[in-house]
Scaffold this active site. Sequence first.
Site, mmCIF file in Angstrom:
data_model
loop_
_atom_site.group_PDB
_atom_site.id
_atom_site.type_symbol
_atom_site.label_atom_id
_atom_site.label_comp_id
_atom_site.label_asym_id
_atom_site.label_seq_id
_atom_site.Cartn_x
_atom_site.Cartn_y
_atom_site.Cartn_z
ATOM 1 N N GLU A 34 40.101 -27.114 -132.854
ATOM 2 C CA GLU A 34 38.776 -26.633 -132.475
ATOM 3 C C GLU A 34 37.674 -27.065 -133.452
ATOM 4 O OE1 GLU A 34 39.159 -22.394 -131.957
ATOM 5 O OE2 GLU A 34 40.456 -22.599 -130.216
ATOM 6 N N GLU A 83 46.599 -23.675 -126.677
ATOM 7 C CA GLU A 83 46.361 -22.246 -126.908
ATOM 8 C C GLU A 83 45.919 -21.616 -125.600
ATOM 9 O OE1 GLU A 83 43.657 -20.840 -129.967
ATOM 10 O OE2 GLU A 83 44.531 -22.222 -131.430
HETATM 11 O O1 IFM Z 1 42.580 -16.845 -133.276
HETATM 12 C C1 IFM Z 1 41.885 -17.906 -132.702
HETATM 13 C C2 IFM Z 1 42.421 -19.226 -133.204
HETATM 14 O O2 IFM Z 1 42.338 -19.310 -134.574
HETATM 15 C C3 IFM Z 1 41.629 -20.366 -132.609
HETATM 16 N N1 IFM Z 1 41.531 -20.249 -131.181
HETATM 17 C C4 IFM Z 1 41.127 -18.986 -130.630
HETATM 18 C C5 IFM Z 1 42.001 -17.885 -131.199
HETATM 19 C C6 IFM Z 1 41.587 -16.528 -130.600
HETATM 20 O O3 IFM Z 1 40.256 -16.251 -130.937
#
Ligand code: IFM
Length: 467
Positions: free
Chosen positions: A166, A372
């Site tokens: 990210e 994710e």
């Molecule tokens: O916890 C975060 C992660 O570090 C990065 N993506 C989103 C998740 C949830 O907010």
Amino acid sequence: MPKLTFPKNFIWGVAASAYQIEGAWNEDGKGVSIWDTFCHTPGKIANGETGDVAIDHYHRYKEDVALMAELGIQAYRFSVSWSRVMPEGAGTVNQKGLDFYDRLVDELLDHKIEPFANLYHFDLPQALQDRGGWPERQTAYAFADYARVVTERLSDRVHTIITHNEPWVTAAAGYFDGSHAPGIKDPLATFKAMHHLLLSHGLAAEAIRAAAKKTVKVGIVLNLNPVHPASDSRKDREAAYRMDTVLNRAMLDPLLKGTTPMQEFAVGKMLTASLIKPGDLEKIRTLDLLGVNYYTRTVVKNDPKFPVVAAVQIHPEGNEYSGMWEIYPEGLYELLMRIWKEYLTGPNPPFPPSLEGKGGAGGIGPDLMITENGVPVPDGLDFDGRVRDERRIRYLKNHIAQVQRAISDGVPVKGYFHWSLMDNFEWALGYGQRFGLVYVDFETQKRTIKDSGKWFADVIRENGFEL
Ligand code: IFM
């Protein structure tokens, strides 16, 4: 009931990041990261919480890998803490820091779990921030050297190395709204950080491929949200276009098309000439794996008082929300179809082959995975010691069904990683938001598999589930 099934080699994994789980913030020669500094600054994190101990994964990694094995997890995306490996961000290498990741990788492989190593997940060494951080071009070169160091140590056993998790969040939350470390609020610095993060991906990809002991796939993980206008009005549709440009295209265009949409904004236009050097965009467009982190969509309306995008996010009434976002499963299908049609196929120039002449998906471009997806639920242990997180199970069913729908419609999604294996430190929100398949008692560090964990284990075993 209809049964959804997945392709034969589909990978079911879980993801986590160093600062959110490891703890041991100053052990075995680790240097200070911007998140250590940020959490130690009063007022930055809910309830003054920190990742100093987190869920003590640094000491309990064997127990945690055993939990993964119990669930049948096939792959684990973890992040490496840069300041554990290079305490000052550059120069001296801390062998004890590397030894930890060495042990973790061996433990995973002993349990037949494929390691996906992620080099950067928000935690810049403080020493590099003191020299300007991501708005400085030099940080991209330091990152490439760090990538080399990790690759030299792990690439005999790790076959996928992800440069960034990210990068958009690193830039926007770290330098634009200041909600993440290093807590800066400066639009110019944000644009610079975005470009240098992308550049660092390209430089690191080169360094990884040069240092790799075996063939390594180089990936990047992006947070992406479909952007929808609040109404059908022309102004709102234009606002959605601008927001999409900043949220999604700012990362996707350079990585997958070799172009930048930054000139579409006054501040970007002003900066581009000096910021983007000849050759930068060619360097950035190199990828064997594109990871998609999906949680929600963004609905916006036109509002000139907001800087850069002249748009503001709204939260439509009557929809379902978690403690952090709107729950919108169809957005995942929409996103995957868009990436496939607009970026990985179609009229784009052919993707430069990097894996000995082989691209990822069908020779067209990089592999595509969900790296994710998950939901925060205020879970608790019931009297009998069970965690009945029905809401998470429903969320997962609905989202994984959208992945399956995209696959059925021709998008070759190769895997799905749940965020996260265990409850952990949720950045500025502290320990308040629980994302795990495994419940963690933050006082005792006791781990308990939630009902969703058992459900996910069944999905992996069956390579599918009944809707
Ligand atoms: O916890 C975060 C992660 O570090 C990065 N993506 C989103 C998740 C949830 O907010």
